[in-house]
Design a protein around this motif. Structure first.
Motif, short mmCIF file in Angstrom:
data_model
loop_
_atom_site.label_atom_id
_atom_site.label_comp_id
_atom_site.label_asym_id
_atom_site.label_seq_id
_atom_site.Cartn_x
_atom_site.Cartn_y
_atom_site.Cartn_z
N PRO A 1 -5.67 6.03 7.84
CA PRO A 1 -4.87 7.18 7.53
C PRO A 1 -3.19 6.78 7.16
O PRO A 1 -3.35 5.34 7.67
N PRO A 2 -3.01 7.07 6.36
CA PRO A 2 -1.54 6.77 5.70
C PRO A 2 -0.41 6.93 7.14
O PRO A 2 -0.68 7.62 7.93
N ASP A 3 -0.26 6.40 7.70
CA ASP A 3 1.13 5.98 8.00
C ASP A 3 2.08 6.81 7.69
O ASP A 3 2.78 6.49 7.20
N ALA A 4 2.07 8.01 8.66
CA ALA A 4 3.27 8.68 8.55
C ALA A 4 4.37 8.65 8.83
O ALA A 4 5.66 9.49 7.91
N SER A 5 4.89 7.07 8.62
CA SER A 5 6.57 6.98 9.03
C SER A 5 6.45 5.93 8.09
O SER A 5 7.73 5.69 7.40
N GLN A 6 5.74 5.84 7.28
CA GLN A 6 6.44 5.30 5.77
C GLN A 6 6.30 6.21 4.49
O GLN A 6 5.53 7.05 4.50
N PRO A 7 7.46 6.03 3.83
CA PRO A 7 8.11 7.00 2.86
C PRO A 7 7.29 7.13 1.60
O PRO A 7 6.56 6.30 1.19
N VAL A 8 6.84 8.22 1.44
CA VAL A 8 5.89 8.52 0.05
C VAL A 8 6.81 9.32 -1.48
O VAL A 8 7.26 10.30 -0.44
N PRO A 9 6.76 9.87 -2.21
CA PRO A 9 7.85 10.14 -2.69
C PRO A 9 7.36 11.79 -2.92
O PRO A 9 7.80 12.11 -3.72
N PHE A 10 6.24 11.83 -2.65
CA PHE A 10 5.15 13.14 -2.79
C PHE A 10 5.66 14.41 -2.10
O PHE A 10 5.51 13.38 -0.71
N LEU B 1 -5.54 6.93 -1.73
CA LEU B 1 -5.30 8.07 -2.54
C LEU B 1 -5.79 8.95 -1.68
O LEU B 1 -4.84 10.27 -2.00
N TYR B 2 -7.35 9.11 -1.68
CA TYR B 2 -7.72 10.45 -1.03
C TYR B 2 -7.48 10.54 0.13
O TYR B 2 -7.08 11.74 0.39
N ALA B 3 -6.70 9.62 1.58
CA ALA B 3 -5.98 10.17 2.42
C ALA B 3 -5.11 10.71 2.44
O ALA B 3 -4.72 11.57 3.00
N LEU B 4 -3.84 9.66 1.78
CA LEU B 4 -3.00 10.81 1.47
C LEU B 4 -3.41 11.93 0.69
O LEU B 4 -1.55 12.84 1.02
N LYS B 5 -4.13 12.32 -0.28
CA LYS B 5 -4.31 13.72 -0.91
C LYS B 5 -5.03 14.59 0.15
O LYS B 5 -4.19 15.73 0.40
N ARG C 1 0.93 -1.05 -0.18
CA ARG C 1 -0.08 0.14 -0.29
C ARG C 1 0.66 0.91 -0.03
O ARG C 1 0.88 2.25 1.38
N ARG C 2 1.38 1.07 -1.62
CA ARG C 2 2.41 2.62 -0.63
C ARG C 2 2.70 2.73 -2.05
O ARG C 2 2.84 2.01 -3.30
#
Length: 481
Positions: A163-172, A193-197, A49-50
Motif C-alpha cells: 500500500p502507498p505510504d500515507a506519509s509520502q506526499p502525492v500531488p493528486f 498506481l493501482y494501489a494509489l487509485k 516510487r513517487r
C-alpha cells in the motif's frame, strides 16, 4: 477535479521524437493551451516510487526542445529567460542497494582477521545472490499473472503492490484523473498506481499502442513477452479507460485480455496526428541539401527487425543485379535499433547498394518535412504496426506510399496506397521500378491523395484525449453523487 498528464517519457527523452514520444509531446502541447479545464502535469520516479508535479514552464520547454526546429528566434538580442527548474526529485535506494549497504555494515563490524575473508567471499558470489532475488520476484510475478481455474483457462489477478505510504506526499487529490500515454511498460509502476487509485479514488486513462511484444516476441529484444503480458494484465485492472491507436490494436487488446481472464476496461480509438510543422520557408541542412536535388524513395522508421528494412535492401540489389538503370536513391531516416547488426554490416559493406543508399538520423522536424516534400514516393515494408505514423505523415505531405498489407496499416491509407506482401522481395522490386519509371502513375496517385486525404491535426488528438479524461472523471462524480 484536476486532469493530470503524466509526461515522464518526454521529460527524460534526449533523442529525436519517435511515435510514442511525439504523441506524448503533442498532447502535452494541447494540454498546455487549455484554460477552461484544470490541467496539471506530473512525472513518475521509480527511484523513490513517487509522482512529482512539474511546472508548466518546464513542460513547455520540454515540448519546444522536442520540436527539433533549427529556426532561430526573431530576435537574438535578448535571449528568453530559462524556464524555472522543476522541483528537485530525491533519489531513493533500490532494495538491492539497501541490502548491499546493510551487508557491508555488518561485515565492517567483524574482527579484522575475518573481515577481508568474508568480504572477498561475498564479492565473488554477489551476482548469484542478487540473481536469486530477481528470480524469486519473477516467480511471484509469474504466479500472479495466470492462476489456473481448472477448466483450461486462466485468470489474471489484480496487480500486487505494498500500500502507498500515507506519509509520502502525492500531488493528486481524491477524484482527480491521471492520463498516461508514454513508455509506461518501462518507466511506470502500475501496481503502485493501482494501489494509489484505490486509496484516493482516482480515475486512470491509459494508452495501448500495440501488442507486438506479446504477439511477435521474436521481433523484439530479449524475453519481453512475459513482461508485456504482465503489463497488459496490470493495465486492465488499473485503467478506467484505454485509448487504442487503431481498431486493430483495440481488437487485439480485447482478445488478449479475454484470453488471460483479465477485466476489459472501456476502450476507444484515438487517431494520431500526422502533420509535421510547415517547412515552406525552411533552409535544408548541409546533410540533406544534396539529396533534395535527386529523386529518392523515403523510408522513415527506427532501423529494427520489425520494420523490415531488409526487404527494400534486397529489392534494390535485385534491381541492380538485373541492370535496371536510373534508380532513385534509397533514403533511410531513423536510428539503429535492436537485431539489425548483420543488416547494418551488409549495408556498409555491400558495394552494390553503396551508390544508392543514404542512412540519416537525428534530423530536425524541418529536415524531415523537407524530405517528405521532395521524395519521389515513400515506402513502408513493416511486418507489424499498431498504427503506422510515417504512412499518415507521407499522405499528409501528398506523397504516395508503397506499404505492407499487414495489421493496422490499411486503416491508415485506405485505398490510397498500394499494398504488398512484406516478404515478397520480387514484388517490392517490381513496384519500386514501376513507379520510378512511370511519373504519370505517381502523379495520378498524388492527385487522389490531395483530393481525398484529410490529415489529422495533433490538436485533434489532444482534444480527444482530454475529452476522454474529462468524461472518465465525470463518470466517477456521477457515481459519487
Amino acid at each position: 477535479m484536476t486532469i493530470w498528464l503524466d509526461v515522464t517519457t518526454i521529460a527524460g527523452w534526449s533523442r529525436p521524437a519517435v511515435g510514442v514520444i511525439r504523441t506524448e509531446a503533442e498532447c502535452a502541447r494541447y494540454f498546455l493551451e487549455q484554460s477552461e479545464t484544470a490541467v496539471r502535469f506530473c512525472r513518475f520516479e521509480k527511484a523513490d516510487r513517487r509522482y512529482h508535479e512539474l511546472d508548466r514552464a518546464f513542460v513547455a520547454a520540454t515540448v519546444a526542445r522536442l520540436d527539433g526546429s533549427r529556426q532561430k528566434p526573431a530576435s537574438a538580442a535578448a535571449p528568453a529567460p530559462a524556464p524555472a527548474p522543476a522541483e528537485p526529485i530525491p533519489v531513493a535506494l533500490t532494495k538491492e542497494q539497501k541490502l548491499k549497504r546493510s551487508l557491508l555494515s555488518l561485515i565492517n563490524r567483524l574482527p579484522g582477521r575475518l573481515r577481508g575473508r568474508v568480504f572477498r567471499y561475498a564479492k565473488t558470489r554477489k551476482e548469484a545472490f542478487f540473481a536469486s532475488m530477481r528470480a524469486a520476484r519473477e516467480s511471484r510475478t509469474a504466479l500472479r499473472i495466470l492462476l489456473d481455474r481448472g477448466d483450461g483457462t486462466h485468470v489474471a489477478l489484480p496487480p500486487a503492490a505494498p500500500p502507498p505510504d500515507a506519509s509520502q506526499p502525492v500531488p493528486f487529490a481524491p477524484g482527480d484523473t491521471i492520463v498516461s500515454l508514454g513508455l509506461d511498460w518501462d518507466q511506470k509502476d502500475l501496481p503502485y498506481l493501482y494501489a494509489l487509485k484505490r486509496r484516493l479514488g482516482l480515475k486512470v486513462v491509459l494508452f495501448c499502442y500495440d501488442l507486438i511484444p506479446v504477439r511477435l516476441p521474436h521481433l523484439c529484444v530479449g524475453d519481453v513477452a512475459s513482461i508485456f503480458g504482465r503489463y497488459f494484465a496490470d493495465l486492465a485492472w488499473c485503467a478506467d479507460r484505454v485509448l487504442c491507436i487503431s481498431e486493430y490494436s483495440r481488437s487485439d487488446l480485447v482478445a488478449f485480455l479475454e484470453e488471460i481472464g483479465a477485466p476489459v476496461p472501456e476502450t476507444a480509438v484515438v487517431r494520431l496526428g500526422s502533420k509535421l510543422p510547415d517547412t515552406g520557408d525552411a533552409t535544408p541542412s548541409a546533410e540533406i541539401a544534396p539529396l533534395l536535388e535527386r529523386p529518392f524513395v523515403l523510408f522513415v522508421s527506427t532501423i529494427e527487425r520489425r520494420k523490415n528494412h531488409e526487404t527494400l535492401y534486397r529489392a534494390y540489389t535485385r534491381l541492380i543485379d538485373q541492370g535496371v538503370e536510373n534508380l532513385p536513391l534509397l533514403v533511410f531516416v531513423g536510428m539503429p535499433g535492436w537485431g539489425v547488426q548483420d543488416l547494418l554490416a551488409d549495408l556498409r559493406l555491400d558495394p552494390r547498394i553503396q551508390p544508392y543508399l543514404r542512412v540519416l538520423n537525428h534530423l530536425s522536424d524541418d529536415d524531415l518535412g523537407l524530405l517528405y516534400r521532395h521524395a519521389t514516393f515513400t515506402a513502408f515494408p513493416s511486418l507489424f504496426e499498431g498504427w503506422g505514423l510515417p504512412i499518415a505523415e507521407s499522405l499528409a505531405y501528398g506523397k504516395f506510399c508503397l506499404a505492407s498489407r499487414t495489421s493496422s496499416i490499411p486503416e491508415v491509407g485506405g485505398d490510397l496506397l498500394e499494398y504488398l506482401d512484406p516478404w515478397n522481395v520480387g514484388a517490392w522490386a517490381e513496384r519500386v521500378a514501376y513507379y520510378a519509371q512511370h511519373p504519370e502513375a505517381l502523379a495520378e496517385r498524388e492527385r487522389r491523395i490531395r483530393d481525398e486525404y484529410r490529415p489529422t491535426a495533433w490538436s485533434e488528438t489532444g482534444r480527444f484525449v482530454l475529452e476522454q479524461a474529462v468524461a472518465a472523471g465525470r463518470e466517477r462524480q456521477a457515481v459519487v453523487s
